[in-house]
Design a protein around this motif. Structure first.
Motif, PDB file in Angstrom:
ATOM      1  N   PRO A 258      42.732 -16.726 -20.459  1.00 49.13           N
ATOM      2  CA  PRO A 258      42.616 -15.305 -20.804  1.00 49.13           C
ATOM      3  C   PRO A 258      43.320 -14.440 -19.768  1.00 49.13           C
ATOM      4  O   PRO A 258      43.203 -14.679 -18.564  1.00 49.13           O
ATOM      5  CB  PRO A 258      41.096 -15.061 -20.791  1.00 49.13           C
ATOM      6  N   ARG A 259      44.080 -13.472 -20.229  1.00 53.82           N
ATOM      7  CA  ARG A 259      44.847 -12.634 -19.315  1.00 53.82           C
ATOM      8  C   ARG A 259      43.980 -11.622 -18.591  1.00 53.82           C
ATOM      9  O   ARG A 259      44.244 -11.224 -17.465  1.00 53.82           O
ATOM     10  CB  ARG A 259      45.943 -11.898 -20.102  1.00 53.82           C
ATOM     11  N   ASN A 260      42.898 -11.202 -19.248  1.00 54.39           N
ATOM     12  CA  ASN A 260      42.031 -10.181 -18.679  1.00 54.39           C
ATOM     13  C   ASN A 260      40.672 -10.764 -18.318  1.00 54.39           C
ATOM     14  O   ASN A 260      40.235 -11.761 -18.893  1.00 54.39           O
ATOM     15  CB  ASN A 260      41.847  -9.037 -19.679  1.00 54.39           C
ATOM     16  N   PRO A 261      39.981 -10.145 -17.352  1.00 49.55           N
ATOM     17  CA  PRO A 261      38.636 -10.615 -16.985  1.00 49.55           C
ATOM     18  C   PRO A 261      37.695 -10.575 -18.172  1.00 49.55           C
ATOM     19  O   PRO A 261      37.850  -9.775 -19.096  1.00 49.55           O
ATOM     20  CB  PRO A 261      38.208  -9.603 -15.902  1.00 49.55           C
ATOM     21  N   GLY A 262      36.700 -11.444 -18.144  1.00 48.98           N
ATOM     22  CA  GLY A 262      35.772 -11.534 -19.269  1.00 48.98           C
ATOM     23  C   GLY A 262      34.582 -10.605 -19.185  1.00 48.98           C
ATOM     24  O   GLY A 262      33.705 -10.642 -20.043  1.00 48.98           O
ATOM     25  N   GLY A 263      34.516  -9.787 -18.136  1.00 50.20           N
ATOM     26  CA  GLY A 263      33.424  -8.834 -18.025  1.00 50.20           C
ATOM     27  C   GLY A 263      32.229  -9.355 -17.247  1.00 50.20           C
ATOM     28  O   GLY A 263      31.201  -8.673 -17.134  1.00 50.20           O
ATOM     29  N   HIS A 264      32.323 -10.568 -16.704  1.00 47.41           N
ATOM     30  CA  HIS A 264      31.247 -11.095 -15.870  1.00 47.41           C
ATOM     31  C   HIS A 264      31.872 -11.725 -14.617  1.00 47.41           C
ATOM     32  O   HIS A 264      33.094 -11.768 -14.479  1.00 47.41           O
ATOM     33  CB  HIS A 264      30.416 -12.131 -16.640  1.00 47.41           C
ATOM     34  N   LEU A 265      31.020 -12.187 -13.715  1.00 53.04           N
ATOM     35  CA  LEU A 265      31.509 -12.745 -12.461  1.00 53.04           C
ATOM     36  C   LEU A 265      32.353 -13.989 -12.709  1.00 53.04           C
ATOM     37  O   LEU A 265      31.907 -14.932 -13.356  1.00 53.04           O
ATOM     38  CB  LEU A 265      30.327 -13.096 -11.557  1.00 53.04           C
TER      39      LEU A 265
END
Length: 295
Positions: A268-275
């Motif tokens: 995934p190119r972007n963070p998943g919203g968690h640590l």
């Protein structure tokens, strides 16, 4: 001169706005003795031989064995980092084919009793490393501790290693259940290890999916069947990875194929919203790109 400056600025902007994400794979399984570390090191060596920048985190914080299996001499380890004696970068040692190893401690109860906040601090510490890493492989401890759950959730792919024992299936199911119901991890890749045939591996996978499909919202994919191979035991005695000690052996061939497959898994190119491991790098680069654009 102006053209050169504009070219340099454009190149710098592309680096900032298109950061390369590190592929993070956690290798786990619930039960001890299913071969997690051999799978981890086999994949790591195969990837490193292809020129990938590979790092292995020995996440069995109380009973470390990655350095032992590779015959490495280690000075400081993760216990020194957690005590504030040194930084994460100071304990990295080099393994076969240039792979980087982050060694854990052995026989220290305190390292197995870290708090959730301490787990988070360790995961965040990877964002401070300056060297480029293409792939981070996390070799977890056995069981379903908070530490195993934290490191699994912080990865992009969770690789579940199982063998043909009732306790292995039971423990793998328990781990998948916790990760899916309480931590939002719903996709798992499965390695059937130490099997006598591909059919035995498929049957083993079927046993696991039979219960997960009935009771859990989880998607499982069989990604490898690694055969039972005496060469693995011999390579452990030699303190070498099986793909180096016996490159033509059935286990080595299966591990090479698994490593090649893992390198194709999308990141995934972007963070998943968690640590997540290395997520700070993306956030810092995003901020830097914003400053760059505003100048």
């Amino acid at each position: 001169m102006i053209e050169t400056t504009m070219h340099d600025q454009a190149s710098g902007l592309r680096r900032l706005t298109n950061p390369t994400r590190t592929k993070v794979i956690t290798v786990t399984g619930g039960k001890g003795g299913v071969g997690k570390t051999n799978i981890t090191l086999g994949m790591a060596a195969a990837m490193a031989k292809q020129g990938k920048k590979v790092m292995v985190l020995d996440a069995d914080l109380g009973l470390a064995n990655v350095d032992v299996l590779l015959g490495l001499r280690v000075g400081k380890n993760l216990s020194h980092v957690m005590q504030g004696v040194c930084d994460l970068k100071d304990i990295i040692v080099e393994g076969p084919h240039g792979m980087k190893i982050i060694p854990a401690s052995s026989g220290m109860r305190g390292m197995t009793e870290l708090s959730t906040a301490q787990h988070a601090g360790l995961i965040r510490a990877f964002g401070t490393l300056e060297e480029d890493v293409d792939v981070l492989l996390v070799d977890t401890a056995a069981g379903i501790s908070d530490m195993v759950l934290s490191f699994s959730r912080a990865a992009q792919d969770v690789l579940i290693v199982v063998c043909d024992e009732p306790t292995s299936i039971t423990d793998a199911y328990a781990l998948i259940k916790l990760l899916s119901r309480e931590h939002g991890v719903t996709r798992f890749k499965v390695v059937a290890n130490m099997v006598r045939s591909y059919r035995e591996g498929r049957d083993l996978f079927t046993k696991l999916t039979r219960v997960t499909e009935r009771f859990l919202n989880a998607n499982l994919e069989l990604v490898a069947c690694v055969p039972l191979d005496e060469h693995v035991r011999q390579s452990v005695k030699k303190q070498r990875v099986v793909i180096d000690a016996f490159p033509k052996s059935p286990a080595a061939l299966a591990l090479n194929a698994l490593a090649n497959k893992a390198l194709t898994w999308p990141v995934p190119r972007n963070p998943g919203g968690h640590l997540e491991f290395f997520v700070e790098r993306l956030l810092v680069r995003d901020e830097a790109a914003g400053d760059y654009l505003s100048e």
